[in-house]
Design a protein around this motif. Structure first.
Motif, PDB file in Angstrom:
ATOM      1  N   SER A  17      -7.984 -10.492  -0.490  1.00  0.00           N
ATOM      2  CA  SER A  17      -9.119 -11.241   0.063  1.00  0.00           C
ATOM      3  C   SER A  17      -8.897 -12.741  -0.130  1.00  0.00           C
ATOM      4  O   SER A  17      -7.929 -13.156  -0.783  1.00  0.00           O
ATOM      5  CB  SER A  17     -10.431 -10.838  -0.637  1.00  0.00           C
ATOM      6  OG  SER A  17     -10.406 -11.275  -1.971  1.00  0.00           O
ATOM      7  N   ASP A  38      -2.658  -6.485  -4.788  1.00  0.00           N
ATOM      8  CA  ASP A  38      -4.043  -6.661  -5.246  1.00  0.00           C
ATOM      9  C   ASP A  38      -4.430  -5.477  -6.115  1.00  0.00           C
ATOM     10  O   ASP A  38      -3.865  -4.395  -5.996  1.00  0.00           O
ATOM     11  CB  ASP A  38      -5.011  -6.778  -4.064  1.00  0.00           C
ATOM     12  CG  ASP A  38      -6.289  -7.531  -4.433  1.00  0.00           C
ATOM     13  OD1 ASP A  38      -6.400  -8.731  -4.085  1.00  0.00           O
ATOM     14  OD2 ASP A  38      -7.169  -6.931  -5.096  1.00  0.00           O
ATOM     15  N   ASP A  64      -2.520  -4.101 -11.248  1.00  0.00           N
ATOM     16  CA  ASP A  64      -3.317  -4.977 -12.093  1.00  0.00           C
ATOM     17  C   ASP A  64      -2.355  -6.008 -12.698  1.00  0.00           C
ATOM     18  O   ASP A  64      -1.487  -5.645 -13.506  1.00  0.00           O
ATOM     19  CB  ASP A  64      -3.985  -4.151 -13.208  1.00  0.00           C
ATOM     20  CG  ASP A  64      -4.843  -5.001 -14.129  1.00  0.00           C
ATOM     21  OD1 ASP A  64      -4.685  -6.245 -14.142  1.00  0.00           O
ATOM     22  OD2 ASP A  64      -5.672  -4.428 -14.854  1.00  0.00           O
TER      23      ASP A  64
END
Ligand code: ADP
Length: 261
Positions: A17, A38, A64
């Motif tokens: 995003s 992501d 992560d």
């Protein structure tokens, strides 16, 4: 398609995003094969799908960035397909992490918020660089996303600015360590980027205050940040390393001043 990143492999974190998605799209539009990393699989997949829909090459990676093993595996997965990483944009970050609570007044701050902010924003960038450097050819480029919050205090967030300021020291460390290999590392420090979501989250009064802080009559968009990141990753910036580039429509360049009669 031809562009500044033809034949290059790029890896962008937090690319599901916002700024990361725009930077991934820009690097792909200029020819790079892009690893779209992501924590949120859906976001990574959406960005990768939109790059492919425009004729680009992209691979979604769920990871992560604060987890050493996961980062090692994500980089290895990208390298298995594309052979190396020429460009790294380490951008994944948390601000006011919902799960851990809010990054607000120090006296009521939950230490878990402080720790998670440092884990993602600082340790995450360190791990990305740690695992990318061995697979980056000489002459590669890195950009780390910092923030204007690294450079000027605010009364809203306790941990975020500290994490983003530490990144600037790390940027200079990486530039120092790998400069001899022609690897450059710079930081970008954006002000609040006005996405539709950010605009909805602020009241008209808050938006007016933000505008009053800017010298220019417009806010930065994610595409403005992507232009700067692409420039820094390109050979046009071959003499820039260890630098922090502020992109804020002139927010930090001045201070309120009153003439004394
Ligand atoms: P901005 O508009 O400043 O880019 P966003 O919140 O839209 O801010 O983007 C941050 C991105 O980083 C999000 O897509 C989010 O899912 C991602 N992210 C947050 N934490 C992690 C993490 N631990 N590992 C990987 N990505 C993360």
């Amino acid at each position: 398609m031809s562009g500044r990143f033809d034949g290059k492999v790029a890896l962008v974190t937090g690319a599901g995003s916002g700024i990361g998605a725009a930077c991934a799209a820009r690097l792909a539009a200029e020819g790079a094969c892009v690893g779209v990393l992501d924590l949120r699989t859906a976001g990574a997949r959406a960005t990768a799908a939109s790059i492919r829909a425009r004729g680009g090459t992209a691979m979604a990676l769920t990871c992560d960035v604060s987890d050493d093993k996961q980062v090692e595996e994500a980089v290895a997965t990208l390298v298995t397909s594309f052979g190396r990483v020429d460009v790294l944009h380490s951008n994944a970050a948390v601000l006011d992490h919902g799960v851990y609570g809010r990054d607000r007044e120090l006296e009521t701050l939950d230490v878990a918020v402080w720790d998670r902010t440092m884990e993602v924003n600082l340790r995450g960038a360190m791990l990305m660089v740690k695992h990318t450097v061995p697979v980056m050819p000489d002459g590669g480029a890195m950009v780390l996303t910092s923030s204007v919050s690294a450079l000027a205090g605010d009364t809203v967030h306790a941990a975020y600015g500290a994490s983003k300021a530490a990144l600037l020291g790390f940027t200079r460390y990486v530039a120092t360590m790998y400069g001899a290999r022609g690897i450059r590392c710079n930081a970008v420090a954006p002000a609040l980027v006005l996405t539709p979501a950010a605009e909805r989250a602020l009241t008209p009064d808050q938006l007016a205050v933000k505008q009053a802080e800017r010298l220019l009559p417009w806010a930065c968009s994610v595409d403005d940040v992507a232009s700067l990141v692409a420039f820094l990753c390109s050979d046009e910036a071959r003499c820039l390393t260890g630098q922090t580039l502020v992109i804020d429509s002139g927010t930090l360049a001045h201070r309120p001043q009153h003439a004394v009669e």
